[in-house]
Design an enzyme around this catalytic site. Structure first.
Site, PDB file in Angstrom:
ATOM      1  N   ASN A  24       0.839  -1.198   0.000  1.00 55.43           N
ATOM      2  CA  ASN A  24       0.000   0.000   0.000  1.00 55.43           C
ATOM      3  C   ASN A  24       0.872   1.246   0.000  1.00 55.43           C
ATOM      4  O   ASN A  24       1.965   1.226   0.560  1.00 55.43           O
ATOM      5  CB  ASN A  24      -0.914   0.005   1.226  1.00 55.43           C
ATOM      6  CG  ASN A  24      -2.115  -0.910   1.032  1.00 55.43           C
ATOM      7  OD1 ASN A  24      -2.617  -1.052  -0.071  1.00 55.43           O
ATOM      8  ND2 ASN A  24      -2.570  -1.516   2.115  1.00 55.43           N
ATOM      9  N   CYS A  46      -4.309  -7.772  -3.842  1.00 56.11           N
ATOM     10  CA  CYS A  46      -4.994  -7.564  -2.570  1.00 56.11           C
ATOM     11  C   CYS A  46      -5.816  -8.824  -2.315  1.00 56.11           C
ATOM     12  O   CYS A  46      -5.867  -9.714  -3.162  1.00 56.11           O
ATOM     13  CB  CYS A  46      -5.891  -6.325  -2.682  1.00 56.11           C
ATOM     14  SG  CYS A  46      -6.619  -5.755  -1.123  1.00 56.11           S
ATOM     15  N   HIS A  47      -6.447  -8.935  -1.170  1.00 55.62           N
ATOM     16  CA  HIS A  47      -7.288 -10.114  -0.914  1.00 55.62           C
ATOM     17  C   HIS A  47      -8.720  -9.715  -0.571  1.00 55.62           C
ATOM     18  O   HIS A  47      -9.502 -10.520  -0.089  1.00 55.62           O
ATOM     19  CB  HIS A  47      -6.689 -10.975   0.209  1.00 55.62           C
ATOM     20  CG  HIS A  47      -6.267 -10.186   1.401  1.00 55.62           C
ATOM     21  ND1 HIS A  47      -5.017 -10.279   1.946  1.00 55.62           N
ATOM     22  CD2 HIS A  47      -6.913  -9.263   2.132  1.00 55.62           C
ATOM     23  CE1 HIS A  47      -4.913  -9.452   2.973  1.00 55.62           C
ATOM     24  NE2 HIS A  47      -6.055  -8.836   3.098  1.00 55.62           N
ATOM     25  N   HIS A  76      -9.548  -1.142  -2.895  1.00 55.07           N
ATOM     26  CA  HIS A  76     -10.231  -0.681  -1.692  1.00 55.07           C
ATOM     27  C   HIS A  76     -11.529   0.048  -2.000  1.00 55.07           C
ATOM     28  O   HIS A  76     -12.192   0.536  -1.096  1.00 55.07           O
ATOM     29  CB  HIS A  76      -9.322   0.206  -0.817  1.00 55.07           C
ATOM     30  CG  HIS A  76      -8.200  -0.546  -0.212  1.00 55.07           C
ATOM     31  ND1 HIS A  76      -7.240   0.062   0.563  1.00 55.07           N
ATOM     32  CD2 HIS A  76      -7.866  -1.857  -0.244  1.00 55.07           C
ATOM     33  CE1 HIS A  76      -6.357  -0.824   0.974  1.00 55.07           C
ATOM     34  NE2 HIS A  76      -6.726  -2.006   0.490  1.00 55.07           N
TER      35      HIS A  76
END
Length: 329
Positions: A24, A46-47, A76
């Site tokens: 990030n 990302c997960h 996000h």
């Protein structure tokens, strides 16, 4: 500068390698690398997408293997454009009405692995936008101006937003690393279990040619037509021996596009600062942040940016460091 040095090393010793980027700010990193080093093959990972899908299946009491979904947006702030359940006859049923009904009736969200995070923010946004966001409630609340407000403890209480979640999580993770390290040193046999992260699947697909599907952060290049061409977007990607190939999405629903753009503004200005080494754009980026702008005036925003830059010390490149005069002011 540290990211640039990694890119320079890749160009020198492994120009055909794929960078698997887990750091990030994901979207800003992906966007900036594509701008400065366009020949580097990269994907930001990302997960959130697969992790949230598991959570929603749990909330509805449906086996994850019976769920089908399609997500798109930015890291996000991606949304499930489809979230469906496979029926006995092979057809698929839209699960959004079930999710809204479960939330209205108090049956969802169910408790998760983390009792500090009740996950109400995302369900509330579902009722307002018609789509479920993939990022966690406690994190998503930071990207919008609606939930965390000075003097509005009622909102914090209503939506169960743990303001100290990430410092606590860091402390706990560091402790777990120590414990795990000690256990591994003592163990006669270490069993490696498959995780929900995409990295190993990507390595397998690129190396063997066996096709795989992941959600990756890549340069948009017209994949999401309602977002800027050069932005970093999070979309489904086919992975095989040819590398990572994003899937065409088209326009997002207008309310999702509008909300995502508020965060792209911040990302675009930060990348502009990195590319031109113009520190003024760092202040401009902070001005555009929806949550920051909802709480602070311009002088406060400027001082906050100076304080953050100073606090990071040598991690900040020379061109971005605040002068002593600006800190004193």
């Amino acid at each position: 500068p540290h990211l640039w040095s990694i890119c320079e090393d890749m160009l020198e010793v492994a120009p055909e390698a794929v960078m698997l980027q887990y750091v990030n700010p994901m979207a800003i990193n992906t966007w900036a690398i594509a701008e400065k080093y366009p020949t580097i093959k990269q994907v930001g990972l990302c997960h959130s997408v697969q992790g949230t899908a598991h959570e929603l299946a749990h909330d509805l009491g449906i086996p994850y293997e019976e769920i089908r979904y399609r997500s798109a947006g930015i890291n996000h702030m991606a949304f499930y454009l489809k979230f469906e359940h496979r029926q006995p006859d092979g057809s698929y049923r839209d699960l959004y009405p079930d999710l809204v009904r479960a939330y209205r009736e108090g049956r969802a969200p169910k408790p998760t692995w983390n009792p500090r995070c009740p996950n109400k923010v995302r369900y509330e946004m579902l009722t307002r936008l018609g789509y479920f966001v993939t990022e966690s409630s406690e994190h998503f609340a930071e990207y919008t101006p609606y939930f965390i407000k000075e003097g509005r403890e009622d909102l914090i209480e209503k939506f169960g937003i743990p303001l100290d979640e990430y410092p606590k999580r860091c402390v706990e993770q560091i402790e777990r690393w120590k414990t795990t390290s000690e256990e591994y040193r003592k163990a006669n046999r270490i069993e490696v279990k498959q995780s929900k992260e995409y990295a190993s699947e990507i390595v397998n697909s690129v190396w063997t040619g066996e096709p795989g599907v992941i959600y990756g952060n890549v340069r948009n290049n017209g994949v999401i037509t309602s977002l800027p061409f050069n932005a970093a977007v999070e979309v489904p990607c086919l992975v095989d021996a040819s590398g990572i190939q994003p899937t065409y999405i088209g326009d997002l629903p207008p309310q999702l596009t509008a909300l995502i753009r508020t965060n792209i503004n911040v990302q675009e200005l930060t990348v502009a600062a990195l590319m031109t080494e113009n520190r003024e754009h760092l202040y401009h980026a902070a001005m555009m942040d929806p949550h920051t702008a909802a709480e602070l005036d311009l002088d406060q925003i400027w001082r906050l940016v100076d304080d953050l830059l100073a606090a990071h010390g040598d991690w900040i490149p020379e061109w971005a460091r605040p002068s002593k005069a600006s800190r004193a002011a």
